[in-house]
Design a protein around this motif. Structure first.
Motif, PDB file in Angstrom:
ATOM      1  N   THR A  74       0.708  -1.361  -0.085  1.00 51.47           N
ATOM      2  CA  THR A  74      -0.010  -0.182  -0.011  1.00 51.47           C
ATOM      3  C   THR A  74       1.069   1.119  -0.086  1.00 51.47           C
ATOM      4  O   THR A  74       1.938   1.308   0.784  1.00 51.47           O
ATOM      5  CB  THR A  74      -0.996   0.171   1.312  1.00 51.47           C
ATOM      6  OG1 THR A  74      -1.575  -1.300   1.371  1.00 51.47           O
ATOM      7  CG2 THR A  74      -2.003   1.337   1.102  1.00 51.47           C
ATOM      8  N   THR A  75       0.560   2.202  -0.758  1.00 54.44           N
ATOM      9  CA  THR A  75       1.109   3.365  -0.962  1.00 54.44           C
ATOM     10  C   THR A  75       0.996   4.438   0.453  1.00 54.44           C
ATOM     11  O   THR A  75      -0.067   4.121   1.036  1.00 54.44           O
ATOM     12  CB  THR A  75       0.633   4.327  -1.886  1.00 54.44           C
ATOM     13  OG1 THR A  75       0.540   3.657  -3.243  1.00 54.44           O
ATOM     14  CG2 THR A  75       1.440   5.684  -2.195  1.00 54.44           C
ATOM     15  N   PRO A  76       2.066   4.757   0.938  1.00 52.96           N
ATOM     16  CA  PRO A  76       2.149   5.393   2.278  1.00 52.96           C
ATOM     17  C   PRO A  76       1.047   5.953   2.568  1.00 52.96           C
ATOM     18  O   PRO A  76       0.477   6.093   3.580  1.00 52.96           O
ATOM     19  CB  PRO A  76       3.609   6.024   2.430  1.00 52.96           C
ATOM     20  CG  PRO A  76       4.377   5.279   1.416  1.00 52.96           C
ATOM     21  CD  PRO A  76       3.349   4.744   0.543  1.00 52.96           C
ATOM     22  N   GLU A  77       0.644   6.930   1.715  1.00 51.55           N
ATOM     23  CA  GLU A  77      -0.250   8.019   2.124  1.00 51.55           C
ATOM     24  C   GLU A  77      -1.741   7.467   2.300  1.00 51.55           C
ATOM     25  O   GLU A  77      -2.755   7.961   2.862  1.00 51.55           O
ATOM     26  CB  GLU A  77      -0.586   9.160   0.937  1.00 51.55           C
ATOM     27  CG  GLU A  77      -0.942   8.633  -0.455  1.00 51.55           C
ATOM     28  CD  GLU A  77      -0.587   9.729  -1.453  1.00 51.55           C
ATOM     29  OE1 GLU A  77      -1.718  10.749  -1.477  1.00 51.55           O
ATOM     30  OE2 GLU A  77       0.327  10.034  -2.175  1.00 51.55           O
ATOM     31  N   TYR A  78      -1.878   6.304   1.952  1.00 49.22           N
ATOM     32  CA  TYR A  78      -3.281   5.520   2.013  1.00 49.22           C
ATOM     33  C   TYR A  78      -2.908   4.328   3.071  1.00 49.22           C
ATOM     34  O   TYR A  78      -3.990   3.721   3.459  1.00 49.22           O
ATOM     35  CB  TYR A  78      -3.542   4.746   0.708  1.00 49.22           C
ATOM     36  CG  TYR A  78      -3.796   5.992  -0.452  1.00 49.22           C
ATOM     37  CD1 TYR A  78      -5.414   6.107  -0.354  1.00 49.22           C
ATOM     38  CD2 TYR A  78      -3.306   6.282  -1.358  1.00 49.22           C
ATOM     39  CE1 TYR A  78      -6.053   7.234  -1.303  1.00 49.22           C
ATOM     40  CE2 TYR A  78      -3.630   7.208  -2.515  1.00 49.22           C
ATOM     41  CZ  TYR A  78      -5.051   7.660  -2.224  1.00 49.22           C
ATOM     42  OH  TYR A  78      -5.481   8.524  -3.024  1.00 49.22           O
ATOM     43  N   SER A  79      -1.672   4.086   3.625  1.00 50.40           N
ATOM     44  CA  SER A  79      -1.772   3.026   4.338  1.00 50.40           C
ATOM     45  C   SER A  79      -2.645   3.219   5.805  1.00 50.40           C
ATOM     46  O   SER A  79      -2.921   2.078   6.251  1.00 50.40           O
ATOM     47  CB  SER A  79      -0.338   2.773   4.838  1.00 50.40           C
ATOM     48  OG  SER A  79       0.229   4.036   5.700  1.00 50.40           O
TER      49      SER A  79
END
Length: 405
Positions: A74-79
């Motif tokens: 998962t992309t960090p800003e969505y984690s």
């Protein structure tokens, strides 16, 4: 559909079902609320080799949300605000913001066949809150003042406005009522007493709606429709004489009471006093609006009666009066009859005296009722008659002659 948990349906098209690539994988669009969550759901249970979710911005930028093969990345800003179901491939987004508005795409690779693609437009909204209606003035004089009401919100996006007067929608402008500024203002020209409202503003978007508190206008007018109410009429002596005056007016009218002699009796909507016979007559209620300076009058006649005697006493008095009248009439008749009888007796005596030559005893008795003071002596002439003071008696005796010798 519960928009706080909207679903973007992903129908997995497997080769064995005969569905073509991308057809019916996702609905065209969904709505989401700021601060809440939305579910992008893949409705299938078949095995998947890989799943990839992407977010496409309006400027053409593509942001990878996650990819899932053996492991999920998962992309960090969505984690911290995504949940992925590795069995169905569904994706839940939480803590939504207005920036989450855009196009979401999913790419599913099954064990056999071609990859399946789906896309869905997510439109984000801020829920409506803090709706209020504010007038530009509260000093409204009937027929000469105008008012402009503004509808305001604290939060909310993509808003629609609807004005209500009570339970009726205000949708069409007229010569006096105008809706403008994207329906955010309501203007009423030359207000009347019938424009009091209440007015409300209903604000909505695709995910929420809220109505303002009602606003009532208070146009200044009057007084009109004045009337005096009398609970008891006629009023008996000793009872409370109560007059009540009412008039339609905003602000409430000031009342003054005046009697038939133009004397001021007091102020206030109600007038009370203990009744006397002197209180019979006309009463005037004067209503005055201290702002419009208009005044209006009403007049009421009042009767005060004395009903202190019982019905039996009143009947007794009436009978006594009738008896007294009868008694007086009988007495008058008796006196009149007595006087008439005496006159007849006098004339009868005179006639008897004349027939006996004036020498009978009856004649002598009748002289008691006569006045002979003026009778003259007989003169030598035998034909000279007696002169008497009473003209009637002298007439009777003027032709009497002495007996022949």
């Amino acid at each position: 559909m519960d928009l706080s948990h909207g679903y973007c349906m992903v129908a997995v098209c497997l080769a064995l079902t005969g569905r073509s690539d991308g057809v019916g994988v996702l609905p065209d669009r969904l709505s989401g609320a700021v601060g809440e969550s939305v579910m992008l759901k893949v409705d299938q249970s078949s095995p998947m080799i890989s799943v990839a979710w992407q977010f496409h911005l309006a400027n053409g930028t593509v942001i990878s949300i996650l990819t899932s093969t053996v492991e999920t990345t998962t992309t960090p800003e969505y984690s911290t605000r995504t949940k992925f179901d590795n069995i169905t491939g569904s994706l839940e987004l939480s803590i939504l913001t207005l920036n989450d508005t855009g196009l979401y795409k999913v790419m599913i690779t099954p064990p056999s066949g071609h990859p399946l693609n789906g896309e869905c437009n997510l439109q984000m909204y801020e829920r409506v809150s803090g709706v209020t209606v504010t007038p530009n003035t509260t000093e409204l004089l009937e027929f000469s003042s105008s008012v402009r009401m503004s509808c305001q919100v604290s939060t909310g996006t993509s808003l629609s406005y609807l004005w209500m007067n009570g339970s009726s929608e205000i949708t069409v402008s007229s010569d006096r009522v105008q809706v403008g500024d994207g329906n955010t203002t309501l203007t009423i020209l030359n207000v009347t007493r019938y424009d009091r409202g209440p007015y409300t503003c209903n604000v909505s978007n695709l995910i929420s709606t809220q109505e303002s508190a009602p606003l009532k206008l208070h146009p200044i007018y009057g007084p009109v429709s004045i009337q005096i109410y009398v609970p008891v009429d006629p009023v008996e002596i000793g009872q409370i004489l109560h007059l009540s005056c009412r008039a339609e007016s905003t602000p409430p009218a000031h009342f003054t009471w005046i009697n038939g002699m133009n004397e001021e009796l007091g102020s206030g909507a109600d007038f009370k006093k203990t009744a006397t016979l002197l209180d019979s007559g006309e009463y005037t209620c004067l209503a005055v609006n201290n702002i419009t300076k208009l005044e209006l009058r009403a007049v009421q006649s009042i009767s005060v009666t004395d009903n202190s005697l019982s019905s039996g006493a009143i009947a007794g008095i009436a009978i006594a009066v009738i008896l007294a009248v009868v008694l007086v009439a009988a007495l008058i008749y008796r006196v009149h009859t007595s006087r008439t009888g005496k006159r007849k007796e006098k004339f009868n005596v005179s006639e008897r005296g004349s027939s006996n030559g004036g020498y009978s005893q009856d004649s002598a008795l009748s002289t008691q009722n006569m006045n002979y003071a003026d009778i003259s002596h007989f003169k030598k002439n035998q034909d000279v008659g007696m002169k008497m003071q009473n003209p009637h008696i002298s007439t009777i005796y003027s032709e009497t002659k002495p007996p022949a010798t």
